[in-house]
Design a protein around this motif. Structure first.
Motif, PDB file in Angstrom:
ATOM      1  N   ILE A 152       0.844  -1.205   0.000  1.00  0.00           N
ATOM      2  CA  ILE A 152       0.000   0.000   0.000  1.00  0.00           C
ATOM      3  C   ILE A 152       0.880   1.257   0.000  1.00  0.00           C
ATOM      4  O   ILE A 152       0.619   2.219  -0.719  1.00  0.00           O
ATOM      5  CB  ILE A 152      -0.957   0.003   1.217  1.00  0.00           C
ATOM      6  N   ILE A 153       1.926   1.222   0.796  1.00  0.00           N
ATOM      7  CA  ILE A 153       2.831   2.381   0.859  1.00  0.00           C
ATOM      8  C   ILE A 153       3.511   2.601  -0.500  1.00  0.00           C
ATOM      9  O   ILE A 153       3.575   3.731  -1.001  1.00  0.00           O
ATOM     10  CB  ILE A 153       3.892   2.188   1.962  1.00  0.00           C
ATOM     11  N   GLU A 154       3.975   1.534  -1.090  1.00  0.00           N
ATOM     12  CA  GLU A 154       4.625   1.628  -2.414  1.00  0.00           C
ATOM     13  C   GLU A 154       3.697   2.304  -3.420  1.00  0.00           C
ATOM     14  O   GLU A 154       4.123   3.079  -4.265  1.00  0.00           O
ATOM     15  CB  GLU A 154       4.990   0.232  -2.951  1.00  0.00           C
ATOM     16  N   GLU A 174       7.835   7.603  -2.393  1.00  0.00           N
ATOM     17  CA  GLU A 174       9.035   8.370  -2.026  1.00  0.00           C
ATOM     18  C   GLU A 174       9.369   8.302  -0.540  1.00  0.00           C
ATOM     19  O   GLU A 174      10.400   8.811  -0.103  1.00  0.00           O
ATOM     20  CB  GLU A 174       8.832   9.855  -2.393  1.00  0.00           C
ATOM     21  N   LEU A 175       8.451   7.718   0.233  1.00  0.00           N
ATOM     22  CA  LEU A 175       8.613   7.721   1.690  1.00  0.00           C
ATOM     23  C   LEU A 175       9.947   7.123   2.126  1.00  0.00           C
ATOM     24  O   LEU A 175      10.397   6.111   1.595  1.00  0.00           O
ATOM     25  CB  LEU A 175       7.463   6.901   2.300  1.00  0.00           C
ATOM     26  N   GLU A 176      10.536   7.766   3.167  1.00  0.00           N
ATOM     27  CA  GLU A 176      11.772   7.208   3.745  1.00  0.00           C
ATOM     28  C   GLU A 176      11.418   6.070   4.703  1.00  0.00           C
ATOM     29  O   GLU A 176      10.317   6.020   5.220  1.00  0.00           O
ATOM     30  CB  GLU A 176      12.489   8.288   4.556  1.00  0.00           C
ATOM     31  N   ASP A 177      12.359   5.233   5.004  1.00  0.00           N
ATOM     32  CA  ASP A 177      12.172   4.129   5.980  1.00  0.00           C
ATOM     33  C   ASP A 177      10.898   3.340   5.727  1.00  0.00           C
ATOM     34  O   ASP A 177      10.146   3.047   6.658  1.00  0.00           O
ATOM     35  CB  ASP A 177      12.082   4.672   7.426  1.00  0.00           C
ATOM     36  N   LYS A 178      10.664   2.990   4.480  1.00  0.00           N
ATOM     37  CA  LYS A 178       9.427   2.287   4.142  1.00  0.00           C
ATOM     38  C   LYS A 178       9.238   1.005   4.954  1.00  0.00           C
ATOM     39  O   LYS A 178       8.131   0.682   5.377  1.00  0.00           O
ATOM     40  CB  LYS A 178       9.393   1.967   2.649  1.00  0.00           C
ATOM     41  N   ASP A 179      10.342   0.295   5.165  1.00  0.00           N
ATOM     42  CA  ASP A 179      10.207  -0.992   5.871  1.00  0.00           C
ATOM     43  C   ASP A 179       9.787  -0.788   7.320  1.00  0.00           C
ATOM     44  O   ASP A 179       8.961  -1.518   7.852  1.00  0.00           O
ATOM     45  CB  ASP A 179      11.517  -1.777   5.812  1.00  0.00           C
ATOM     46  N   LYS A 227       5.695   9.437   9.636  1.00  0.00           N
ATOM     47  CA  LYS A 227       5.172   9.720   8.286  1.00  0.00           C
ATOM     48  C   LYS A 227       4.639   8.417   7.728  1.00  0.00           C
ATOM     49  O   LYS A 227       5.073   7.338   8.134  1.00  0.00           O
ATOM     50  CB  LYS A 227       6.316  10.187   7.379  1.00  0.00           C
ATOM     51  N   MET A 228       3.697   8.506   6.824  1.00  0.00           N
ATOM     52  CA  MET A 228       3.283   7.252   6.164  1.00  0.00           C
ATOM     53  C   MET A 228       2.623   7.521   4.823  1.00  0.00           C
ATOM     54  O   MET A 228       2.457   8.658   4.437  1.00  0.00           O
ATOM     55  CB  MET A 228       2.388   6.423   7.068  1.00  0.00           C
TER      56      MET A 228
END
Ligand code: ARG
Length: 569
Positions: free
Chosen positions: A399-401, A406-411, A568-569
């Protein structure tokens, strides 16, 4: 913080001459804000004062003396007295408390009281399944909330590391151990052995007897059986720890069923002396018919081995002596209702103080079913929790992808969202309800979900970031927050500690999760109704501060439920 309820109760007490505490317990919070912030139903006094409720209400209204800077208006509606708190006063109280309390809502309310919470308790050599997840999550939330209210909490993982199933596993291991790679993948391999031996037991009574014998040998300290048992236990714990790490679970004690093996003789001795322990078909039982429980509690089986119930009785004795508890909670599915009824009833024969037996409480919860149906280890139809959590994390990542590549620290964010979604789902309805696990619902960012609460928190963060500054409390003009949607938020925040207390009164963490949804919705309304970043500096300061307050409470509340907030998300 000022206790408005108490102030009102005190003022009423002076008029009617009835105990203040009792009056306080009658005061309600009206559902419709038009009926004030607090309401006192005069029906409760009608009998004692021998007057009609509306008359009592009018009487009190005429005579009551209450500080006008705190309560600005008192109104009679039918048999009710409605109290309107001076709004600016309420805003000031709440925001000043937010400013001074590092941990908002934390208190000494439960000081000096000990609460034992028995939760999680998976069974060694079996998968950690979704029912244990519920126990882990509900128990963990209760643990955090009691602790936050100043109680001394003791979290116990009463591992299922003893019992006839170990006799079976030992037998299976003896027969086919070499065929399975237990070191590599302990739970899965042991489960396979368990399923296979159960199959054989169904067909061959002799093998079943041998399994029972093995458990007896284990109880008697046989070295071969003990060695295998220890190996199973250590390997299983290592596996369980992976789940606990994902959930952030904590336990103060890992004393499982086996811990009580040398503590059961005392229980049996005490029960013998009561004369209530009787023989029945070679077993030793306590008949509970006269207590309204039709199934007797089996204390010792016919082959001399003990039972799950005997171990729970030994645990009660041990816990009264070790922890001097005010409450001992057992967070276990409602399937074990009979077991706990029996055990709690028999515990009254153990010659322990009544305050302990009164403090025993089965905190039961409903079953979780997956679209594939209910699960049982024996049939091998089961979803492993570690896989489930990892799946949730990976779905959150997808969902984030899609939404914010562009989000940092996605994992890191995906982990918080994925795990948070599963935890929140388990806590979002009253615990006794059965629950169907549905991915689309759990991870819906617009629904009443963990991700929605996290997303609201992130919005408060981004408002603060856009503002680029944080006003001090001295810069906040409290009269700038008197509009409907601001008022709503203030009232909710004021009630936070009260919500936590309600959770402990009902052992119901869903009260807090519902509250977080309400607060998140109230913020959405506020955000839609009001521009936060505007020309008028006074209004902006006040709204920025309120936004900060909402974020703080959402984060604190979520943490108590065991959910981490992303920035952030
Ligand atoms: N191990 C048990 C099970 O998985 C739960 C134990 C609950 N705690 C207790 N004191 N009986 O069903």
């Amino acid at each position: 913080m000022i206790d408005f309820k108490q102030i009102i109760a005190k003022a009423i007490a002076e008029v009617v001459n009835i105990d203040e505490k009792e009056l306080e317990s009658y005061i309600e919070i009206p559902k419709d804000a038009n009926n004030g912030d607090y309401a006192f139903p005069c029906f409760r006094l009608a009998k004692e004062l021998r007057k009609a409720p509306p008359m009592i209400a009018n009487d009190i209204k005429e005579k009551i003396q209450i500080d006008e800077t705190i309560v600005e208006k008192v109104e009679v509606v039918g048999g009710y007295l409605n109290f309107y708190i001076h709004q600016e006063e309420m805003v000031e109280e709440v925001l000043k408390e937010i400013d001074t309390q590092e941990e908002y809502g934390k208190s000494e309310f439960g000081k000096g009281k000990n609460i034992v919470i028995d939760y999680s308790a998976p069974n060694i050599a079996k998968p950690f399944h979704i029912g244990h997840l519920r126990s882990t999550v509900i128990g963990g939330a209760l643990y955090n909330i009691y602790q936050y209210l100043g109680y001394h909490t003791i979290g116990i993982n009463h591992l299922g590391d003893y019992g006839t199933q170990f006799g079976k596993l030992i037998e299976g291991y003896k027969l086919w151990g070499k065929e399975y790679n237990i070191e590599e993948d302990p739970i899965n391999e042991l489960t396979k052995i368990y399923i296979r031996i159960n199959q054989v037991c169904k067909e061959d009574e002799n093998v079943l007897e041998q399994c029972r014998m093995n458990f007896k040998l284990l109880e008697d300290g046989d070295s071969y059986c003990t060695e295998i048992w220890e190996k199973f236990r250590a390997l299983s714990l290592k596996e369980f720890q992976k789940v606990y790490d994902l959930l952030g679970s904590h336990f103060d004690s890992w004393n499982g069923e086996a811990f009580y093996s040398d503590k059961m003789p005392e229980v049996i001795e005490i029960l013998e002396k009561t004369g209530k322990l009787v023989e029945s078909q070679g077993a030793k039982i306590i008949d509970l018919k006269d207590k309204g429980i039709n199934t007797p509690c089996i204390i010792k089986k016919s082959n001399g081995s003990t039972t799950y119930a005997t171990r729970d009785l030994a645990a009660i004795l041990y816990r009264t002596r070790t922890y001097d508890f005010d409450k001992a909670l057992y967070v276990v599915s409602y399937e074990q209702t009979l077991h706990f009824k029996q055990v709690f009833e028999v515990s009254k024969l153990l010659r322990i103080d009544e305050k302990y037996t009164n403090g025993l409480k089965h905190v039961q919860f409903g079953m979780v079913s997956l679209p594939t149906g209910k699960m049982s280890t024996r049939e091998g139809n089961i979803v492993k929790l570690e896989e489930l959590l990892n799946e949730s994390i990976s779905r959150a990542k997808d969902i984030i992808e899609e939404k914010n590549p562009e989000l940092e620290d996605k994992d890191e964010v995906a982990k918080k969202v994925g795990v948070g979604a599963v935890i929140f789902n388990d806590l979002s309805n009253s615990r006794i309800k059965d629950e169907v696990f549905d991915w689309n619902q759990i991870l819906n960012f617009q629904g009443e979900t963990g991700p929605y609460v996290q997303y609201t928190y992130v919005r408060t963060k981004s408002v603060l970031e856009k503002a680029g500054y944080m006003p001090t409390i001295e810069e906040v003009k409290f009269d700038k927050l008197l509009d409907e949607s601001s008022k709503n938020i203030i009232k909710l925040i004021y009630n936070f500690e009260n919500i936590l207390i309600q959770v402990t009164e009902k052992e119901e963490p869903s009260i807090l999760s519902r509250y977080l949804i309400d607060l998140a919705k109230a913020f959405s309304n506020f955000y839609n109704d009001n521009k936060i970043l505007i020309e008028d500096k006074d209004i902006q300061n006040a709204r920025v501060y309120l936004t900060y307050a909402v974020g703080k409470v959402l984060k604190t509340g979520a943490k108590l439920l065991g959910i981490e907030m992303p920035n952030k998300m």
